[in-house]
Design a protein around this motif. Structure first.
Motif, PDB file in Angstrom:
ATOM      1  N   ARG A 178       9.953  -3.732  -3.704  1.00 43.29           N
ATOM      2  CA  ARG A 178      10.146  -2.673  -2.717  1.00 43.29           C
ATOM      3  C   ARG A 178       9.401  -2.934  -1.411  1.00 43.29           C
ATOM      4  O   ARG A 178       9.425  -2.099  -0.507  1.00 43.29           O
ATOM      5  CB  ARG A 178       9.685  -1.337  -3.294  1.00 43.29           C
ATOM      6  CG  ARG A 178      10.440  -0.892  -4.545  1.00 43.29           C
ATOM      7  CD  ARG A 178      10.145   0.547  -4.839  1.00 43.29           C
ATOM      8  NE  ARG A 178      10.465   1.382  -3.690  1.00 43.29           N
ATOM      9  CZ  ARG A 178       9.953   2.592  -3.478  1.00 43.29           C
ATOM     10  NH1 ARG A 178       9.069   3.083  -4.336  1.00 43.29           N
ATOM     11  NH2 ARG A 178      10.296   3.298  -2.420  1.00 43.29           N
ATOM     12  N   SER A 179       8.719  -4.047  -1.327  1.00 46.35           N
ATOM     13  CA  SER A 179       7.914  -4.361  -0.135  1.00 46.35           C
ATOM     14  C   SER A 179       6.925  -3.246   0.158  1.00 46.35           C
ATOM     15  O   SER A 179       6.730  -2.830   1.305  1.00 46.35           O
ATOM     16  CB  SER A 179       8.824  -4.589   1.085  1.00 46.35           C
ATOM     17  OG  SER A 179       9.713  -5.651   0.839  1.00 46.35           O
ATOM     18  N   SER A 180       6.302  -2.742  -0.913  1.00 44.46           N
ATOM     19  CA  SER A 180       5.379  -1.613  -0.793  1.00 44.46           C
ATOM     20  C   SER A 180       3.954  -2.122  -0.614  1.00 44.46           C
ATOM     21  O   SER A 180       3.373  -2.723  -1.518  1.00 44.46           O
ATOM     22  CB  SER A 180       5.475  -0.730  -2.044  1.00 44.46           C
ATOM     23  OG  SER A 180       4.484   0.258  -2.034  1.00 44.46           O
ATOM     24  N   THR A 181       3.400  -1.879   0.536  1.00 47.07           N
ATOM     25  CA  THR A 181       2.021  -2.301   0.785  1.00 47.07           C
ATOM     26  C   THR A 181       1.035  -1.511  -0.065  1.00 47.07           C
ATOM     27  O   THR A 181      -0.025  -2.018  -0.429  1.00 47.07           O
ATOM     28  CB  THR A 181       1.671  -2.117   2.271  1.00 47.07           C
ATOM     29  OG1 THR A 181       1.890  -0.755   2.644  1.00 47.07           O
ATOM     30  CG2 THR A 181       2.538  -3.019   3.131  1.00 47.07           C
ATOM     31  N   CYS A 182       1.387  -0.262  -0.392  1.00 47.48           N
ATOM     32  CA  CYS A 182       0.492   0.568  -1.206  1.00 47.48           C
ATOM     33  C   CYS A 182       0.322  -0.045  -2.600  1.00 47.48           C
ATOM     34  O   CYS A 182      -0.799  -0.203  -3.085  1.00 47.48           O
ATOM     35  CB  CYS A 182       1.048   1.981  -1.305  1.00 47.48           C
ATOM     36  SG  CYS A 182       0.031   3.106  -2.298  1.00 47.48           S
ATOM     37  N   PRO A 235       3.553  -7.416   9.492  1.00 51.33           N
ATOM     38  CA  PRO A 235       3.993  -7.543  10.881  1.00 51.33           C
ATOM     39  C   PRO A 235       5.359  -6.936  11.118  1.00 51.33           C
ATOM     40  O   PRO A 235       5.666  -6.468  12.213  1.00 51.33           O
ATOM     41  CB  PRO A 235       4.039  -9.061  11.099  1.00 51.33           C
ATOM     42  CG  PRO A 235       3.099  -9.606  10.074  1.00 51.33           C
ATOM     43  CD  PRO A 235       3.260  -8.708   8.906  1.00 51.33           C
ATOM     44  N   GLY A 236       6.229  -6.890  10.112  1.00 50.33           N
ATOM     45  CA  GLY A 236       7.577  -6.389  10.316  1.00 50.33           C
ATOM     46  C   GLY A 236       7.733  -4.905  10.080  1.00 50.33           C
ATOM     47  O   GLY A 236       8.854  -4.418   9.979  1.00 50.33           O
ATOM     48  N   GLY A 237       6.643  -4.194   9.908  1.00 51.44           N
ATOM     49  CA  GLY A 237       6.752  -2.762   9.650  1.00 51.44           C
ATOM     50  C   GLY A 237       6.557  -2.476   8.199  1.00 51.44           C
ATOM     51  O   GLY A 237       7.476  -2.604   7.403  1.00 51.44           O
ATOM     52  N   ALA A 238       5.359  -2.086   7.831  1.00 56.80           N
ATOM     53  CA  ALA A 238       5.049  -1.855   6.429  1.00 56.80           C
ATOM     54  C   ALA A 238       5.716  -0.581   5.954  1.00 56.80           C
ATOM     55  O   ALA A 238       5.909   0.356   6.686  1.00 56.80           O
ATOM     56  CB  ALA A 238       3.531  -1.764   6.233  1.00 56.80           C
ATOM     57  N   ARG A 239       6.002  -0.605   4.660  1.00 59.19           N
ATOM     58  CA  ARG A 239       6.592   0.576   4.038  1.00 59.19           C
ATOM     59  C   ARG A 239       5.729   0.945   2.849  1.00 59.19           C
ATOM     60  O   ARG A 239       5.505   0.138   1.961  1.00 59.19           O
ATOM     61  CB  ARG A 239       8.015   0.267   3.586  1.00 59.19           C
ATOM     62  CG  ARG A 239       8.770   1.488   3.172  1.00 59.19           C
ATOM     63  CD  ARG A 239      10.215   1.161   2.936  1.00 59.19           C
ATOM     64  NE  ARG A 239      10.363  -0.041   2.128  1.00 59.19           N
ATOM     65  CZ  ARG A 239      11.421  -0.268   1.354  1.00 59.19           C
ATOM     66  NH1 ARG A 239      12.365   0.638   1.256  1.00 59.19           N
ATOM     67  NH2 ARG A 239      11.523  -1.382   0.666  1.00 59.19           N
ATOM     68  N   GLY A 240       5.198   2.189   2.807  1.00 60.16           N
ATOM     69  CA  GLY A 240       4.278   2.568   1.764  1.00 60.16           C
ATOM     70  C   GLY A 240       4.948   2.942   0.485  1.00 60.16           C
ATOM     71  O   GLY A 240       6.119   3.176   0.426  1.00 60.16           O
TER      72      GLY A 240
END
Length: 297
Positions: A115-119, A292-297
């Motif tokens: 999910r490209s979840s930084t959290c 860099p491309g816009g994190a998504r939590g």
């Protein structure tokens, strides 16, 4: 003539500038360049796949460990209401805790990559760093507090000796140690007198005996284990008992075995830390690609 020519010159306006900018934005060449800039490289895609597979592998291993622990507790009835109070002394609880921790952290890593979840990915990084810190702290304790750990090991072995008949896991562990190291009891075979079932004042048939794993030759005819090979040994003197069971205790033998396995233990610990560091670096690279491309939590 010059004045009239100046008047006839076209004047640029803000609307023309806006149109020019929109025209550049719709330019296929500019759009292609933007897509190429945003498109991840082959190396990044490879790292993402490796990070997912690494976490998936440890998720499966964690679930397997958790399943073994829960199965062990269910098989012995520890999860029944009246026995939950003594659950903390069961070795299978270690499998449950280890499997639960590994599967939770690995699941967070898998979902974080998908999910490209930084959290979730930051939770994974923090958990792995905590595990590595605990492992390093444990290694330092082994070096600094060796005497205290030796005493704690002796207390744990004494607990196993006292609860030998009550817990199948402890009985299996004690039998394997005594059979493999050719020892009996903690400091000598006489330590089994402290067990309520093997004590000479016990009412059962095992009174004044020791486990069959203490016998010099516990197998009858080379194949069948004779469970009564050590019956009545505590009635005998040391000279007579030496022909039936091992007289020496397991504490000294186990300490010598651990010292002999120090290289293998250190290698295993280094491999574990290397695997954790590999997963950590993979996830950190995924995080570096996401932020860099816009994190998504």
């Amino acid at each position: 003539m010059q004045t009239s020519r100046l008047v006839e010159l076209p004047q640029s306006s803000d609307d023309d500038d806006d149109i020019s900018l929109l025209g550049d934005a719709d330019d296929p060449v500019a759009k292609h360049n933007t897509e190429e800039w945003c498109k991840p490289s082959a190396f990044s895609r490879c790292v993402w796949h490796l990070a997912f597979l690494w976490n998936l592998l440890f998720l499966l291993l964690g679930l397997l460990t958790l399943g073994i622990g829960v199965w062990g507790l269910l098989a012995k009835g520890w999860l029944q209401g009246e026995r939950l109070a003594s659950l903390g002394s069961d070795p299978m609880l270690l499998f449950v805790l280890a499997g639960l921790g590994a599967s939770t952290v690995s699941l967070a890593g898998c979902l974080g990559v998908l999910r490209s979840s930084t959290c979730l990915l930051r939770f994974f990084v923090g958990a792995v760093l905590a595990f590595v810190g605990l492992e390093v702290l444990g290694g330092l304790l082994l070096l600094v507090a060796r005497q205290r750990l030796r005493d704690a090991l002796q207390d744990a072995l004494l607990l196993c000796l006292l609860r030998y008949q009550e817990e199948p896991d402890l009985r299996f562990l004690v039998d394997e140690v005594q059979r493999s190291l050719r020892c009996c009891g903690l400091s000598s075979y006489r330590d089994w007198e402290s067990n309520p079932y093997f004590n000479c004042s016990a009412p059962g048939v095992q009174a004044c005996s020791v486990p069959a794993s203490c016998c010099l030759d516990p197998r009858q005819n080379g194949s069948i284990i004779n469970d009564q090979c050590a019956f009545g040994v505590l009635h005998l003197g040391d000279m007579a008992a030496a022909g039936v069971v091992h007289l020496g205790g397991c504490v000294v033998q186990l300490g010598a075995w651990l010292r002999g396995q120090a290289g293998g233990i250190a290698t295993g610990a280094a491999v574990l830390v290397l695997l954790e560091a590999t997963g950590l670096l993979l996830v950190l690279k995924v995080l570096a690609d996401i932020v860099p491309g816009g994190a998504r939590g």
